[in-house]
Every structure is written in C-alpha cells, then in structure tokens.
Write a protein that holds these residues in place. Structure first.
Motif, mmCIF file in Angstrom:
data_model
loop_
_atom_site.group_PDB
_atom_site.id
_atom_site.type_symbol
_atom_site.label_atom_id
_atom_site.label_comp_id
_atom_site.label_asym_id
_atom_site.label_seq_id
_atom_site.Cartn_x
_atom_site.Cartn_y
_atom_site.Cartn_z
ATOM 1 N N TYR A 1 9.409 -6.658 1.280
ATOM 2 C CA TYR A 1 10.416 -7.693 1.244
ATOM 3 C C TYR A 1 11.509 -7.328 1.846
ATOM 4 C CZ TYR A 1 6.884 -10.780 -1.142
ATOM 5 O OH TYR A 1 6.044 -11.634 -1.497
ATOM 6 N N LYS A 2 11.970 -5.917 1.253
ATOM 7 C CA LYS A 2 13.303 -5.375 1.588
ATOM 8 C C LYS A 2 13.326 -5.514 3.308
ATOM 9 C CE LYS A 2 13.252 -0.499 0.277
ATOM 10 N NZ LYS A 2 13.997 0.639 -0.288
ATOM 11 N N GLN A 3 12.273 -4.826 3.984
ATOM 12 C CA GLN A 3 12.264 -4.702 5.205
ATOM 13 C C GLN A 3 12.447 -6.310 5.679
ATOM 14 O OE1 GLN A 3 9.204 -1.229 5.390
ATOM 15 N NE2 GLN A 3 10.004 -1.632 7.269
ATOM 16 N N GLY B 1 16.264 2.820 4.207
ATOM 17 C CA GLY B 1 16.928 2.715 2.868
ATOM 18 C C GLY B 1 16.391 3.720 1.828
ATOM 19 N N ILE B 2 16.473 3.627 0.727
ATOM 20 C CA ILE B 2 15.957 4.667 -0.318
ATOM 21 C C ILE B 2 15.674 4.083 -1.609
ATOM 22 C CG2 ILE B 2 18.498 5.093 -0.948
ATOM 23 C CD1 ILE B 2 17.520 8.085 -1.221
ATOM 24 N N ALA B 3 15.059 4.674 -2.249
ATOM 25 C CA ALA B 3 14.805 4.004 -3.839
ATOM 26 C C ALA B 3 14.773 5.201 -4.791
ATOM 27 C CB ALA B 3 13.477 3.061 -3.982
ATOM 28 N N SER C 1 2.675 10.546 4.669
ATOM 29 C CA SER C 1 3.282 11.369 3.434
ATOM 30 C C SER C 1 4.402 10.781 2.665
ATOM 31 C CB SER C 1 3.794 12.817 3.891
ATOM 32 O OG SER C 1 4.359 12.644 4.983
ATOM 33 N N HIS C 2 4.986 9.757 3.010
ATOM 34 C CA HIS C 2 5.663 8.661 2.262
ATOM 35 C C HIS C 2 5.068 7.467 2.152
ATOM 36 C CE1 HIS C 2 9.724 6.493 2.015
ATOM 37 N NE2 HIS C 2 9.378 6.789 0.751
ATOM 38 N N HIS C 3 5.362 6.696 3.228
ATOM 39 C CA HIS C 3 4.441 5.408 3.130
ATOM 40 C C HIS C 3 4.308 4.948 4.885
ATOM 41 C CE1 HIS C 3 8.236 3.222 3.739
ATOM 42 N NE2 HIS C 3 8.486 3.194 2.301
ATOM 43 N N THR D 1 11.997 1.435 -13.283
ATOM 44 C CA THR D 1 12.792 0.732 -12.662
ATOM 45 C C THR D 1 13.464 1.645 -11.593
ATOM 46 O OG1 THR D 1 13.384 -0.257 -14.632
ATOM 47 C CG2 THR D 1 15.009 -0.642 -13.224
ATOM 48 N N GLN D 2 13.670 1.054 -10.382
ATOM 49 C CA GLN D 2 14.573 1.766 -9.319
ATOM 50 C C GLN D 2 15.436 1.255 -8.655
ATOM 51 O OE1 GLN D 2 11.069 3.259 -6.907
ATOM 52 N NE2 GLN D 2 11.306 1.371 -5.464
ATOM 53 N N LEU D 3 16.322 1.796 -8.430
ATOM 54 C CA LEU D 3 17.442 1.102 -7.432
ATOM 55 C C LEU D 3 16.841 1.186 -5.960
ATOM 56 C CD1 LEU D 3 20.209 0.366 -6.268
ATOM 57 C CD2 LEU D 3 20.996 2.728 -6.318
ATOM 58 N N ASP D 4 16.588 -0.079 -5.485
ATOM 59 C CA ASP D 4 15.852 -0.072 -4.183
ATOM 60 C C ASP D 4 17.178 -0.758 -3.400
ATOM 61 O OD1 ASP D 4 13.510 -0.167 -2.744
ATOM 62 O OD2 ASP D 4 13.716 -2.322 -2.827
ATOM 63 N N LEU D 5 17.327 0.003 -2.367
ATOM 64 C CA LEU D 5 18.191 -0.409 -1.415
ATOM 65 C C LEU D 5 17.837 -0.130 0.044
ATOM 66 C CD1 LEU D 5 20.234 1.837 -0.041
ATOM 67 C CD2 LEU D 5 21.106 1.970 -2.150
ATOM 68 N N PRO E 1 0.678 -1.279 -0.175
ATOM 69 C CA PRO E 1 0.108 -0.005 -0.024
ATOM 70 C C PRO E 1 0.859 1.081 0.051
ATOM 71 C CG PRO E 1 0.144 -0.908 2.134
ATOM 72 C CD PRO E 1 1.031 -1.823 1.177
ATOM 73 N N GLU E 2 1.510 1.656 -1.353
ATOM 74 C CA GLU E 2 2.102 2.895 -1.234
ATOM 75 C C GLU E 2 1.433 3.972 -1.853
ATOM 76 O OE1 GLU E 2 6.155 1.951 -2.198
ATOM 77 O OE2 GLU E 2 6.038 0.011 -1.401
ATOM 78 N N GLY E 3 0.437 3.891 -2.085
ATOM 79 C CA GLY E 3 -0.576 5.069 -2.393
ATOM 80 C C GLY E 3 -0.978 5.128 -3.945
ATOM 81 N N GLY F 1 13.091 8.638 -3.018
ATOM 82 C CA GLY F 1 12.418 8.864 -1.766
ATOM 83 C C GLY F 1 12.883 7.653 -1.018
ATOM 84 N N GLY F 2 13.116 7.801 0.422
ATOM 85 C CA GLY F 2 13.156 6.601 1.353
ATOM 86 C C GLY F 2 12.999 7.310 2.795
ATOM 87 N N SER F 3 13.408 6.322 3.646
ATOM 88 C CA SER F 3 13.310 6.675 4.946
ATOM 89 C C SER F 3 14.017 5.865 6.282
ATOM 90 C CB SER F 3 11.875 6.890 5.516
ATOM 91 O OG SER F 3 11.116 5.355 5.039
ATOM 92 N N ILE F 4 14.102 6.024 7.170
ATOM 93 C CA ILE F 4 14.275 5.176 8.382
ATOM 94 C C ILE F 4 13.080 4.495 8.708
ATOM 95 C CG2 ILE F 4 14.818 4.929 10.814
ATOM 96 C CD1 ILE F 4 17.176 5.100 9.143
ATOM 97 N N ARG F 5 12.803 2.998 8.854
ATOM 98 C CA ARG F 5 11.644 2.667 8.929
ATOM 99 C C ARG F 5 11.352 2.329 10.578
ATOM 100 N NH1 ARG F 5 11.620 3.336 3.594
ATOM 101 N NH2 ARG F 5 13.360 2.135 2.548
ATOM 102 N N ILE F 6 10.062 2.205 10.615
ATOM 103 C CA ILE F 6 9.487 1.849 12.043
ATOM 104 C C ILE F 6 10.085 0.281 12.470
ATOM 105 C CG2 ILE F 6 7.517 1.413 13.515
ATOM 106 C CD1 ILE F 6 5.989 3.436 11.602
ATOM 107 N N GLN G 1 4.305 -2.566 -6.106
ATOM 108 C CA GLN G 1 4.510 -1.105 -6.317
ATOM 109 C C GLN G 1 6.015 -0.795 -6.007
ATOM 110 O OE1 GLN G 1 1.760 1.658 -4.580
ATOM 111 N NE2 GLN G 1 0.008 0.078 -4.898
ATOM 112 N N SER G 2 6.591 -1.680 -5.048
ATOM 113 C CA SER G 2 7.852 -1.304 -4.911
ATOM 114 C C SER G 2 8.113 -2.799 -4.051
ATOM 115 C CB SER G 2 8.190 -0.052 -4.079
ATOM 116 O OG SER G 2 8.260 -0.231 -2.854
ATOM 117 N N PRO G 3 9.417 -3.125 -3.757
ATOM 118 C CA PRO G 3 9.786 -4.427 -3.054
ATOM 119 C C PRO G 3 9.862 -3.901 -1.563
ATOM 120 C CG PRO G 3 11.562 -3.849 -4.572
ATOM 121 C CD PRO G 3 10.526 -2.746 -4.436
HETATM 122 N N1 ASP Z 1 9.545 1.943 -1.501
HETATM 123 C C1 ASP Z 1 9.819 3.277 -1.545
HETATM 124 C C2 ASP Z 1 9.128 3.966 -2.920
HETATM 125 O O1 ASP Z 1 9.267 3.050 -3.925
HETATM 126 C C3 ASP Z 1 11.149 3.815 -1.131
HETATM 127 C C4 ASP Z 1 11.710 3.631 -0.050
HETATM 128 O O2 ASP Z 1 11.107 3.712 1.066
HETATM 129 O O3 ASP Z 1 12.697 2.889 0.196
HETATM 130 O O4 ASP Z 1 9.068 5.136 -3.019
#
Ligand code: ASP
Length: 480
Positions: free
Chosen positions: A192-194, A408-410, A326-328, A226-230, A165-167, A364-369, A187-189
């Motif tokens: 899974y990455k978390q 992380g960031i993407a 505002s982000h996710h 395509t995004q660089l997901d890290l 659910p990323e909006g 965009g990215g963030s420190i996660r909960i 919509q993005s990984p």
């Molecule tokens: N998953 C987020 C996005 O696609 C990026 C992230 O928070 O790492 O915008």
C-alpha cells in the motif's frame, strides 16, 4: 471540574482541594489513620480520622482536604510530594477493592508473566509499566510532529487485506460475503505504501500495526506489533538514512535526555564487513555494555539481495528456486549490479538498510524496484509460478502508469523502546501483549466460536465439532 493530579498538590499549599485516587497503603495509628493516595502521577500522604480505618489497599476514593506543608523533619525526600501532606476533611469511598491477585507496588519482574498478563489491567497500575506506556505515547507524538513538519502525510492503510509476502506466516480472516475466500492481516503496509507513491503522495507515514504469525522471541512479540512505516518518492538511500538518523537523534534528546548516543553520525557498515568484524548483521557496538544509558546506533548497508535457501526452508515461489529475498521482493538491486542478476544473483547487492541499536535490529527498509521489468526478473529468480505472479499483477500494472522512484523504512516502535530501556522482553512496553503461548492478555483469545458463526462463514472444522454452541442464536431454517 478538572481532576487535580496528585503531582499538582505541591503547588496548592494552604488550599482546600478535592482528590481522586487509589489507596496505595494505610497506616493505622488509632485516632489518626495515614493513607498514601495514588494516581498515575504519584503518591501523596493523607492524614485522616477513624473513618479511614475501613479503607483497604486499592479502594478508589474521593476526599476533600487542606494541603499542608510538613514540618522539616517529617519530609520525605523520596516522594515528589514529600514536602506536603493532605489533612482530610471528608472521605467518599467510590469503589471497594478485593485483595489483588498480584502486588502492584513493585517493579513486577519477579511475578509470573502469565498471571501478570491475565490481570494486565492491574499489572499496568505499577509505576514502571505506566512509565513505559507514557514513553511510548511521547514517542508517537514526537514522531507525528516531526514528520508532519517535514511534509509527511499520515495515511491509514487497510487491516483486512491480501497477504504481503514478507516471509512470515499470515493471519487469515474468513470472508462472509465471498465464502471460501480469506483476507490476510497485513504483515506490514508495504504494497500500500508503494501504491501511495504511485498515487503521488510523495511523503507518507503511519504508526502501523503489523501482524505476523511467527514464534515469539525476546525482541519480538507474538502476533502483532507497531512500527513507524514511512515511504518517500524521488529520494536516494542516503536521504532515507539521514532523515531517520535525525528523527531518532531528536527523539532520543526529547524522550531520553539522560541517554547518550555513542557515535554521530551513526556508523555505516557494509553487511560483509559486519559479518567479518562482528560475525553478526546486528552488532552491539556499545563500548560499555553495563551502561544502561548508552545507545549505539548503526546502519548496516549493502546486503546481498538474495539469500540462498534449501528446499526445506522454502517459503516463496514454486519450491524449486534457490534464492529468497534477504529483505523483501520489492527491494531494488544496486544499480551497478543489475548485470549480475542474470550471471550471479547471489553476488547482487540490494539497496537495503537495517537500523541497528545495541545489538538489535530495530528497523529495516530499502530503495524499491520501480521498473516492472526488474520486478518481473526478481519474481522469476525467487521462483514465482505464473499463479503467484498474478497475485502481484496490481503492482506491475500500477508501475505501468508513471511511478516515481521511491524507498522507505519501518523502525519498530516497541522494538526501539524495549531496546533503549534495556527491558528483558518486548512485552514490557506493550499494554496488552499476547503471551508466549499465543493467548491475548486478559481476554484469553483465541477462543471457540459458535456453529452459527462458522456456518455463516461456510466453514466446517475438521475433526472435533465446535464445542461451544450459540445460546442466543436459534438455528434458522437456512442453517439447518
Ligand atoms: N515493510 C518492511 C518491513 O516491515 C519495511 C520496509 O521495507 O519499509 O520490514
């Protein structure tokens, strides 16, 4: 034998060589026929005999010839091979070409995009498009090498998955084995990455394909990108910003040596300052916007964790909550604002960071909960019903088995390239993008499917019946 590229012919003066390529153009001088032969590395002039008269533009040929130095006054400084020409010894026509529906020797900007996408395999023959694909390949190779050296693991995550659910709206894929149920394309990984961080991977990346059913814009293609997901464990926000900044600084030096990064270290601007000073959360900080080689990177930080939303805009939760992430919803609140979650959610800052380049949000990215209690609180604030919370129970459960703090960031790869090149649309840096009307290039999907395919999935279309009947699948007794 290894194919000789046309750009390599300049080192073969005096030698007999074999060359494959496309006929770019022909100049007929009665007994002598000149052609320009083209491959992806360039063009070379070939001097042929009368047999060359039957050639048309875009025929694919093989020829043998001698590489000759051109007399001084006949050199062409505009061509990489302008010092030489090939004296043809023989010619083999491999494949004839009909007249092309679009010219391929121009930059192509003035050709109707629908036609360019219909014939994308021809459109990509133009040098400009080839160069864009080459740059993208260099970028992903550079990123892979850089992150591997930094200790990251490249890991694939599923494409057939559950809604993230990323909006944005999800693309759904019906399940044959569990009729009535659907996968969603990611919509993005994000989740899974978390989960990979819970798994102890510590440093993950992926050149990830993301799917979002949202309206196309100049900087956003319809359908997929395509995004660089890290993602990294045991890091601060500053660690993520520094790594990303160094990666992109080195990357620019490698792929765009002619371009200049306007300011290093990149300015870090709080969301509220950006709104006050530039009235934008993705300000264009270039000093000279006419200069195509200026790259003004910036970080926008300290976003509010939530945005207020009206019922009409409502996307998450039960439809009653006033707050949307505002982000996710996995973005961590600022540690000093935790108390405000109960008192004044709109005042809570999130540990979110946006990477901005020349007025575009490139990532965009963030420190996660990582505290299940705070995650539950955020779910409540965005108005999740019990049913919706259940959909994320795997995250809360995973977080109960020892979870490292992570973030992380993407950055979008197409986005970055499109912005750095100043192309008019993001589709200019994608091989087979979808048109603004949602049709895939060349193949013209989406398309109707047979009744048998639908039946197998347990799907009946509302209203009109599927018009396209299967021709080779006879209906089985089961499907009657
Ligand atoms: N998953 C987020 C996005 O696609 C990026 C992230 O928070 O790492 O915008």
């Amino acid at each position: 034998m290894k194919k000789l590229f046309i750009e390599q012919t300049v080192d073969k003066i005096g030698q007999e060589i074999g060359l494959y390529g496309w006929v770019d153009s022909k100049r007929d001088h009665k007994k002598i026929v000149f052609i320009d032969l083209r491959d992806r590395t360039g063009i070379v002039q070939v001097v042929g005999d009368e047999k060359f008269k039957e050639l048309n533009s875009e025929d694919v040929i093989y020829l043998k010839g001698i590489v000759k130095k051109r007399p001084e006054k006949l050199t062409n400084p505009k061509l990489k091979t302008g010092q030489i020409e090939i004296q043809a010894l023989n010619l083999k026509i491999i494949s004839k070409a009909k007249p092309l529906p679009i010219p391929v020797n121009s930059d192509g900007y003035d050709i109707d995009e629908e036609i360019r996408l219909k014939y994308r395999y021809l459109d990509l023959r133009r040098l400009r498009m080839y160069k864009n694909l080459l740059l993208k390949s260099k970028i992903t190779t550079f990123i892979r090498n850089y992150l591997t050296k930094e200790g990251f693991l490249e890991i694939e995550t599923p494409i057939l998955t559950k809604a993230t659910p990323e909006g944005a709206r999800d693309f759904l894929v019906p399940s044959r084995l569990q009729k009535g149920k659907f996968y969603a394309l990611p919509q993005s990984p994000q989740q899974y990455k978390q989960l990979l961080m819970v798994a102890g991977i510590e440093k993950y990346f992926q050149i990830a394909r993301c799917f979002r059913d949202e309206d196309p814009r100049k900087d956003r293609a319809y359908g997929e990108f395509t995004q660089l997901d890290l993602e990294m464990s045991f890091v601060t926000q500053n660690d993520i910003l520094e790594l990303t900044e160094d990666l992109f600084t080195q990357l620019v030096k490698f792929v765009f040596p002619e371009k200049k990064i306007q300011q290093t270290p990149w300015p870090r601007i709080s969301h509220s300052d950006a709104q006050i000073k530039y009235r934008s959360d993705k300000p264009d900080l270039r000093k000279n916007k006419q200069d195509k080689d200026e790259l003004a990177f910036a970080w926008i930080v300290d976003f509010p964790l939530f945005a207020e939303q009206t019922e009409k805009e409502y996307f998450f939760g039960s439809g009653k909550a006033k707050f949307a992430p505002s982000h996710h919803m996995f973005t961590s609140p600022h540690p000093s604002d935790i108390d405000l979650l109960d008192k004044n959610p709109l005042k809570v800052r999130g540990l979110q960071h946006d990477l901005v380049l020349n007025g575009f949000e490139v990532g965009g990215g963030s420190i996660r909960i990582h505290d299940p209690g705070i995650q539950k609180k955020v779910f409540d604030l965005i108005g999740f019903t019990e049913e919706q919370k259940k959909q994320f129970s795997h995250m809360l459960e995973a977080f109960s088995y020892g979870v490292p703090p992570h973030g992380g960031i993407a950055p979008g790869i197409d986005r970055f390239l499109f912005t750095a090149l100043g192309e008019p649309s993001i589709r200019e840096v994608m091989a087979f993008p979808t048109s603004s009307g949602g049709k895939t290039a060349v193949m013209d999907a989406p398309s109707e499917v047979t009744n048998d395919q639908l039946r197998e999935l347990g799907i009946r279309l509302i209203g009109e019946k599927s018009k396209f009947q299967s021709s080779n699948v006879k209906s089985s007794p089961k499907s009657k």
